[in-house]
Scaffold this motif. Structure first.
Motif, mmCIF file in Angstrom:
data_model
loop_
_atom_site.group_PDB
_atom_site.id
_atom_site.type_symbol
_atom_site.label_atom_id
_atom_site.label_comp_id
_atom_site.label_asym_id
_atom_site.label_seq_id
_atom_site.Cartn_x
_atom_site.Cartn_y
_atom_site.Cartn_z
ATOM 1 N N ALA A 161 19.663 36.026 2.490
ATOM 2 C CA ALA A 161 20.789 36.065 3.415
ATOM 3 C C ALA A 161 20.304 36.259 4.851
ATOM 4 C CB ALA A 161 21.757 37.180 3.024
ATOM 5 N N LEU A 162 19.291 37.088 5.028
ATOM 6 C CA LEU A 162 18.745 37.306 6.372
ATOM 7 C C LEU A 162 18.158 36.014 6.925
ATOM 8 C CD1 LEU A 162 17.973 39.123 8.741
ATOM 9 C CD2 LEU A 162 15.874 39.730 7.488
ATOM 10 N N VAL A 163 17.380 35.309 6.123
ATOM 11 C CA VAL A 163 16.806 34.035 6.575
ATOM 12 C C VAL A 163 17.918 33.054 6.938
ATOM 13 C CG1 VAL A 163 15.491 32.016 5.835
ATOM 14 C CG2 VAL A 163 14.630 34.306 5.356
ATOM 15 N N GLY A 164 18.930 32.953 6.074
ATOM 16 C CA GLY A 164 20.045 32.057 6.361
ATOM 17 C C GLY A 164 20.768 32.418 7.644
ATOM 18 N N ASP A 165 20.963 33.716 7.884
ATOM 19 C CA ASP A 165 21.637 34.177 9.100
ATOM 20 C C ASP A 165 20.825 33.845 10.348
ATOM 21 O OD1 ASP A 165 23.657 35.184 7.536
ATOM 22 O OD2 ASP A 165 23.061 37.286 7.737
ATOM 23 N N ILE A 166 19.524 34.087 10.298
ATOM 24 C CA ILE A 166 18.675 33.848 11.472
ATOM 25 C C ILE A 166 18.621 32.365 11.802
ATOM 26 C CG2 ILE A 166 16.326 34.003 12.385
ATOM 27 C CD1 ILE A 166 16.017 36.599 10.746
ATOM 28 N N LEU A 167 18.423 31.537 10.798
ATOM 29 C CA LEU A 167 18.367 30.104 11.059
ATOM 30 C C LEU A 167 19.698 29.586 11.597
ATOM 31 C CD1 LEU A 167 16.311 28.745 8.021
ATOM 32 C CD2 LEU A 167 15.548 29.031 10.386
ATOM 33 N N HIS A 168 20.800 30.061 11.046
ATOM 34 C CA HIS A 168 22.115 29.644 11.526
ATOM 35 C C HIS A 168 22.317 30.088 12.983
ATOM 36 C CE1 HIS A 168 26.392 28.749 11.520
ATOM 37 N NE2 HIS A 168 26.629 29.976 11.943
ATOM 38 N N THR A 169 21.946 31.318 13.296
ATOM 39 C CA THR A 169 22.104 31.821 14.656
ATOM 40 C C THR A 169 21.247 31.033 15.636
ATOM 41 O OG1 THR A 169 22.620 34.052 13.877
ATOM 42 C CG2 THR A 169 21.824 33.846 16.141
ATOM 43 N N ALA A 170 19.999 30.801 15.267
ATOM 44 C CA ALA A 170 19.096 30.062 16.158
ATOM 45 C C ALA A 170 19.585 28.632 16.357
ATOM 46 C CB ALA A 170 17.684 30.068 15.586
ATOM 47 N N ARG A 171 20.058 28.008 15.297
ATOM 48 C CA ARG A 171 20.576 26.639 15.420
ATOM 49 C C ARG A 171 21.785 26.614 16.350
ATOM 50 N NH1 ARG A 171 22.192 22.534 10.459
ATOM 51 N NH2 ARG A 171 23.061 20.874 11.772
ATOM 52 N N THR A 172 22.668 27.590 16.220
ATOM 53 C CA THR A 172 23.868 27.631 17.046
ATOM 54 C C THR A 172 23.529 27.854 18.516
ATOM 55 O OG1 THR A 172 25.138 28.492 15.172
ATOM 56 C CG2 THR A 172 26.078 28.802 17.367
ATOM 57 N N ARG A 173 22.551 28.698 18.775
ATOM 58 C CA ARG A 173 22.174 29.025 20.155
ATOM 59 C C ARG A 173 21.338 27.943 20.824
ATOM 60 N NH1 ARG A 173 20.023 35.315 19.799
ATOM 61 N NH2 ARG A 173 22.021 36.304 19.271
ATOM 62 N N CYS A 174 20.662 27.139 20.036
ATOM 63 C CA CYS A 174 19.717 26.169 20.588
ATOM 64 C C CYS A 174 20.474 25.009 21.235
ATOM 65 C CB CYS A 174 18.800 25.650 19.473
ATOM 66 S SG CYS A 174 17.497 24.549 20.066
ATOM 67 N N THR A 175 20.332 24.866 22.532
ATOM 68 C CA THR A 175 20.988 23.816 23.287
ATOM 69 C C THR A 175 19.967 23.137 24.191
ATOM 70 O OG1 THR A 175 21.592 25.374 25.044
ATOM 71 C CG2 THR A 175 23.194 25.050 23.272
ATOM 72 N N VAL A 176 20.401 22.104 24.883
ATOM 73 C CA VAL A 176 19.526 21.432 25.843
ATOM 74 C C VAL A 176 19.043 22.457 26.873
ATOM 75 C CG1 VAL A 176 19.390 19.666 27.631
ATOM 76 C CG2 VAL A 176 20.667 19.219 25.522
ATOM 77 N N GLY A 177 17.731 22.538 27.051
ATOM 78 C CA GLY A 177 17.148 23.494 27.978
ATOM 79 C C GLY A 177 16.632 24.767 27.343
#
Length: 259
Positions: free
Chosen positions: A18-34
């Motif tokens: 669950a921790l791995v899933g949460d971190i990857l989801h958070t990083a994917r959501t935050r990752c934008t151009v720049g």
């Protein structure tokens, strides 16, 4: 050696997943151009430490790398597909990004990866990612008690080759448990009915990945990042699953997909 976890350790495996899933989801959501790749590494580090966990990558020093890895998450972009070493690089519109993360929590490791396009995707990029996700789903469906590793590999490989992608067999899925990389190796293509018989308590990290038009890798000067030999695009999808008495359980789902 193949590690079989006891039923009492399965809740710990669920927590790590669950921790791995949460971190990857958070990083994917935050990752934008720049977004800088080092920012992503910082986000992962903060969430891992806040959870009282440890990254399996910081001290990771296998024979094929120039170790230790020294970062908390793998960040691969475009033609990079495995072991992407975070660097001072910003993500551009249309970049295909793969994040790969393994953490240890409560003495159990979970490992997962996700590929996605930042900004404006091209249809062919989304199709590439979709292939790895469907191959992963096929592998998961085959990872049930009584089946063999060859059944899992065959299910994955059937999707990958069916979509026209060559398959590299140097790197694939693997067992996890008290450490990140364990036996058995799970190739991304194989023959059904062959290999180790799956049994409850086995944890597997299944990870189909492909490169457009080639199965050959080259290593960056950083000694870690593995790229397509032709500079073509790549994608990589991964989940940790537990073989159970009732079938198979995916441990590393993002929060919106968990029951």
């Amino acid at each position: 050696m193949i590690e079989i976890i006891s039923p009492s350790r399965l809740p710990r495996a669920r927590e790590a997943g669950a921790l791995v899933g949460d971190i990857l989801h958070t990083a994917r959501t935050r990752c934008t151009v720049g977004t800088n790749l080092l920012e992503i590494d910082g986000w992962a580090r903060s969430m891992i430490e806040d959870a009282g966990a440890t990254s399996c990558y910081v001290d990771y020093a296998p024979s094929f790398g120039r170790g230790p890895f020294g970062h908390h998450i793998c960040t691969s972009v475009n033609d990079a597909v495995l072991h992407g070493l975070p660097s001072d690089r910003t993500v551009a519109d249309g970049d295909l990004v793969t994040l790969d993360l393994a953490v240890s929590l409560g003495g159990v490791v979970a490992d997962a990866a996700v590929s996605f396009v930042v900004g404006s995707p091209r249809p062919e990029d989304l199709a590439l990612i979709d292939t790895t996700e469907r191959a992963l789903a096929a592998g998961i469906a085959a990872a049930v008690p009584g089946n063999r590793l060859g059944d899992v590999s065959h299910a994955i490989g059937t999707v990958l080759t069916g979509d026209g992608y060559p398959v590299n067999t140097e790197f694939g899925g693997h067992g996890v448990g008290s450490t990140m990389h364990q036996d058995p190796h799970v190739a991304n293509t194989g023959r059904p009915g062959r290999g180790y018989a799956l049994r409850p308590g086995l944890l597997l990290a299944l990870e189909p990945w492909v490169m457009v038009g080639t199965d050959r890798l080259v290593t960056d000067a950083d000694g870690w990042t593995l790229r397509s030999a032709t500079g073509s695009l790549t994608a990589h999808s991964e989940h940790t699953v537990a073989v159970t008495q009732d079938g198979v359980e995916v441990l590393t789902l993002p929060p919106h997909l968990r029951g």
